[in-house]
Motif scaffolding. Structure first.
Motif, PDB file in Angstrom:
ATOM      1  N   ILE A  40       0.824  -1.209   0.000  1.00  0.00           N
ATOM      2  CA  ILE A  40       0.000   0.000   0.000  1.00  0.00           C
ATOM      3  C   ILE A  40       0.857   1.258   0.000  1.00  0.00           C
ATOM      4  O   ILE A  40       0.582   2.199  -0.743  1.00  0.00           O
ATOM      5  CB  ILE A  40      -0.982  -0.016   1.193  1.00  0.00           C
ATOM      6  N   ALA A  41       1.894   1.281   0.787  1.00  0.00           N
ATOM      7  CA  ALA A  41       2.744   2.479   0.874  1.00  0.00           C
ATOM      8  C   ALA A  41       3.299   2.853  -0.490  1.00  0.00           C
ATOM      9  O   ALA A  41       3.261   4.027  -0.888  1.00  0.00           O
ATOM     10  CB  ALA A  41       3.869   2.263   1.877  1.00  0.00           C
ATOM     11  N   ASN A  42       3.803   1.888  -1.229  1.00  0.00           N
ATOM     12  CA  ASN A  42       4.347   2.182  -2.555  1.00  0.00           C
ATOM     13  C   ASN A  42       3.253   2.431  -3.584  1.00  0.00           C
ATOM     14  O   ASN A  42       3.384   3.303  -4.433  1.00  0.00           O
ATOM     15  CB  ASN A  42       5.281   1.067  -3.029  1.00  0.00           C
ATOM     16  N   SER A  43       2.173   1.671  -3.510  1.00  0.00           N
ATOM     17  CA  SER A  43       1.086   1.827  -4.475  1.00  0.00           C
ATOM     18  C   SER A  43       0.458   3.214  -4.405  1.00  0.00           C
ATOM     19  O   SER A  43       0.006   3.748  -5.414  1.00  0.00           O
ATOM     20  CB  SER A  43       0.003   0.777  -4.233  1.00  0.00           C
ATOM     21  N   TYR A  44       0.425   3.795  -3.216  1.00  0.00           N
ATOM     22  CA  TYR A  44      -0.226   5.089  -3.017  1.00  0.00           C
ATOM     23  C   TYR A  44       0.767   6.185  -2.628  1.00  0.00           C
ATOM     24  O   TYR A  44       0.373   7.211  -2.072  1.00  0.00           O
ATOM     25  CB  TYR A  44      -1.350   4.949  -1.981  1.00  0.00           C
ATOM     26  N   ALA A  45       2.029   5.980  -2.988  1.00  0.00           N
ATOM     27  CA  ALA A  45       3.078   6.948  -2.631  1.00  0.00           C
ATOM     28  C   ALA A  45       2.818   8.329  -3.225  1.00  0.00           C
ATOM     29  O   ALA A  45       3.187   9.340  -2.625  1.00  0.00           O
ATOM     30  CB  ALA A  45       4.446   6.431  -3.073  1.00  0.00           C
TER      31      ALA A  45
END
Length: 146
Positions: A40-45
């Motif tokens: 999630i952190a990278n997908s929604y960075a």
């Protein structure tokens, strides 16, 4: 309840909450069709992913991503089944709309399944206008004031 930015430590709980909601709605679910939830952190960075927490429990999620110049898209709105109809979704939506305003967005769009009457009523109640129905999804828009 507090609404705050997603932390890596929220990953498993947020993923589970969203997938449980999708399973509840659709029955069986192919988790591979939700690759954004694997990180999630990278997908929604490049956007904002928020969580609603009650004590240390994640009870709601929502994200805002860039759709086009001046336009944000709300995705991954989900509320734990045991916490629905308590205002969690409304507070999450309000927080995402505030994020959109702060980010300079003039409009927010979203989509939901065209037959998901509760979700459609929720978004309409909060000022979203249905602009299209395509491929089984209802598409909504809300203009934002400064």
């Amino acid at each position: 309840m507090v609404i705050r930015p997603f932390r890596r430590s929220d990953e498993a709980a947020a993923r589970r909450l969203i997938l449980d909601g999708l399973r509840e709605r659709w029955g069986e679910l192919d988790e591979a069709k939700n690759p954004d939830l694997d990180d999630i952190a990278n997908s929604y960075a490049d956007g904002r992913f928020l969580v609603a927490c009650l004590r240390d429990e994640v009870i709601g999620t929502g994200a805002l991503i860039l759709e086009a110049a001046g336009v944000g898209r709300i995705v991954r709105m989900s509320v734990a089944r045991s916490r629905r109809r308590e205002g969690v979704g409304t507070r999450m939506l309000e927080a995402l709309l505030e994020e959109a305003r702060a980010g300079g967005y003039r409009r927010v769009v979203l989509e939901t399944t065209a037959t998901w009457e509760d979700a459609i009523a929720f978004y309409r109640w909060h000022g979203f206008r249905r602009v299209a129905v395509r491929d089984g999804d209802a598409h909504f828009v809300r203009e934002l004031s400064a």
